[in-house]
Scaffold this active site. Structure first.
Site, PDB file in Angstrom:
ATOM      1  N   LYS A  99      -4.288   9.889  15.817  1.00  0.00           N
ATOM      2  CA  LYS A  99      -3.757   8.593  16.245  1.00  0.00           C
ATOM      3  C   LYS A  99      -2.331   8.826  16.734  1.00  0.00           C
ATOM      4  CE  LYS A  99      -1.910   4.271  14.549  1.00  0.00           C
ATOM      5  NZ  LYS A  99      -1.530   3.482  13.354  1.00  0.00           N
ATOM      6  N   ALA A 186      -2.421  -2.858  13.337  1.00  0.00           N
ATOM      7  CA  ALA A 186      -1.124  -3.413  12.950  1.00  0.00           C
ATOM      8  C   ALA A 186      -1.097  -4.935  12.992  1.00  0.00           C
ATOM      9  CB  ALA A 186       0.018  -2.873  13.820  1.00  0.00           C
ATOM     10  N   THR A 209      -0.641  -1.882   5.299  1.00  0.00           N
ATOM     11  CA  THR A 209       0.207  -2.749   4.480  1.00  0.00           C
ATOM     12  C   THR A 209      -0.551  -3.940   3.909  1.00  0.00           C
ATOM     13  OG1 THR A 209       2.102  -2.110   5.847  1.00  0.00           O
ATOM     14  CG2 THR A 209       2.367  -4.047   4.451  1.00  0.00           C
TER      15      THR A 209
END
Length: 257
Positions: A99, A186, A209
């Site tokens: 990535k 994201a 996250t």
């Protein structure tokens, strides 16, 4: 027929890709990954040890025999840094999948699109299977596809923001024009965000996250798995058309006068 998607020569049943950062320890990382059902996990080569066997190694807890390891170039701010980091990961024996992440702004962590394209072009020519993190820009995504990237990974929102999908219309354009998998990367904050990405027609979603930062990461990982599965099934089933006015759900034929 089994519902799968492919990256390079690999085929996946799970459409959830998870990160390995921000957990309290490697044991919690593994529990969350197991709960997510993910077959692919991404690792920041510059931040997590996967190259030094003399130190505690993430790969002892997340073995490549069981999971596909997707090294990423998080923390790189130039194309050259990203290229060197990708080469380091391949030399460590984790394969050609990578990535590419080249940050252009330290505050927003938005990608540097020009540098991303530059690094991706070099690595594709070196035989890497490149998955680039990029803005939700259809033109940039098309350029990355044209140089040979195996997928495009447009952001939903800034990294770690939890804002969810800010521009579904751009994502729809990217999905419609792409001949390679589209993976939202994201900005996801909760399971409904993950479901939304799959409902739009994205092939997969990548997050870190949203799971690692939750009060209960293992429970959130399970929620994300279910959200992705629900969103994919909703997409395949086909939603009803939006209408301005009501349509009766019960037939009116045969009603008493």
């Amino acid at each position: 027929m089994e519902d799968t998607f492919s990256l390079g020569d690999r085929t996946f049943r799970s459409r959830l890709i998870v990160g390995t950062g921000k957990y309290k320890d490697f044991a919690e990382t593994r529990r969350a990954i197991d709960a997510s059902g993910a077959e692919m996990v991404t690792v920041a080569v510059r931040r997590v040890n996967i190259t030094d066997p003399g130190k505690e190694n993430l790969l002892d807890h997340v073995p490549p025999e069981k999971f596909v390891i997707l090294p990423n170039t998080a923390g790189c701010y130039t194309a050259d840094e990203a290229i060197r980091t990708a080469r380091l990961a391949r030399e460590a024996g984790v394969g050609n999948l990578v990535k590419i992440e080249v940050i252009g702004d330290e505050k927003t962590l938005f990608p540097d699109v020009a540098a991303t394209i530059e690094a991706s072009r070099v690595l594709v020519n070196e035989g890497f299977i490149v998955l680039p993190y990029v803005t939700d820009d259809p033109v940039a995504c098309k350029k990355l596809e044209d140089i040979g990237c195996a997928a495009v990974m447009p952001l939903a929102a800034p990294i770690g923001s939890g804002l969810g999908i800010r521009n579904p219309y751009n994502l729809k354009i990217i999905i419609e024009q792409s001949r390679v998998p589209v993976i939202v990367d994201a900005g996801v904050g909760c399971a409904s965000d993950a479901a939304r990405a799959l409902e739009l027609g994205c092939d997969a979603v990548l997050m870190n996250t949203a799971i690692a930062g939750a009060n209960d990461p293992v429970l959130m990982a399970e929620a994300m798995r279910l959200g992705v599965e629900a969103g994919r099934k909703s997409f395949l089933a086909g939603r009803i058309a939006r209408k301005l006015y009501a349509t009766a759900s019960s037939p009116i034929e045969g009603m008493l006068d």
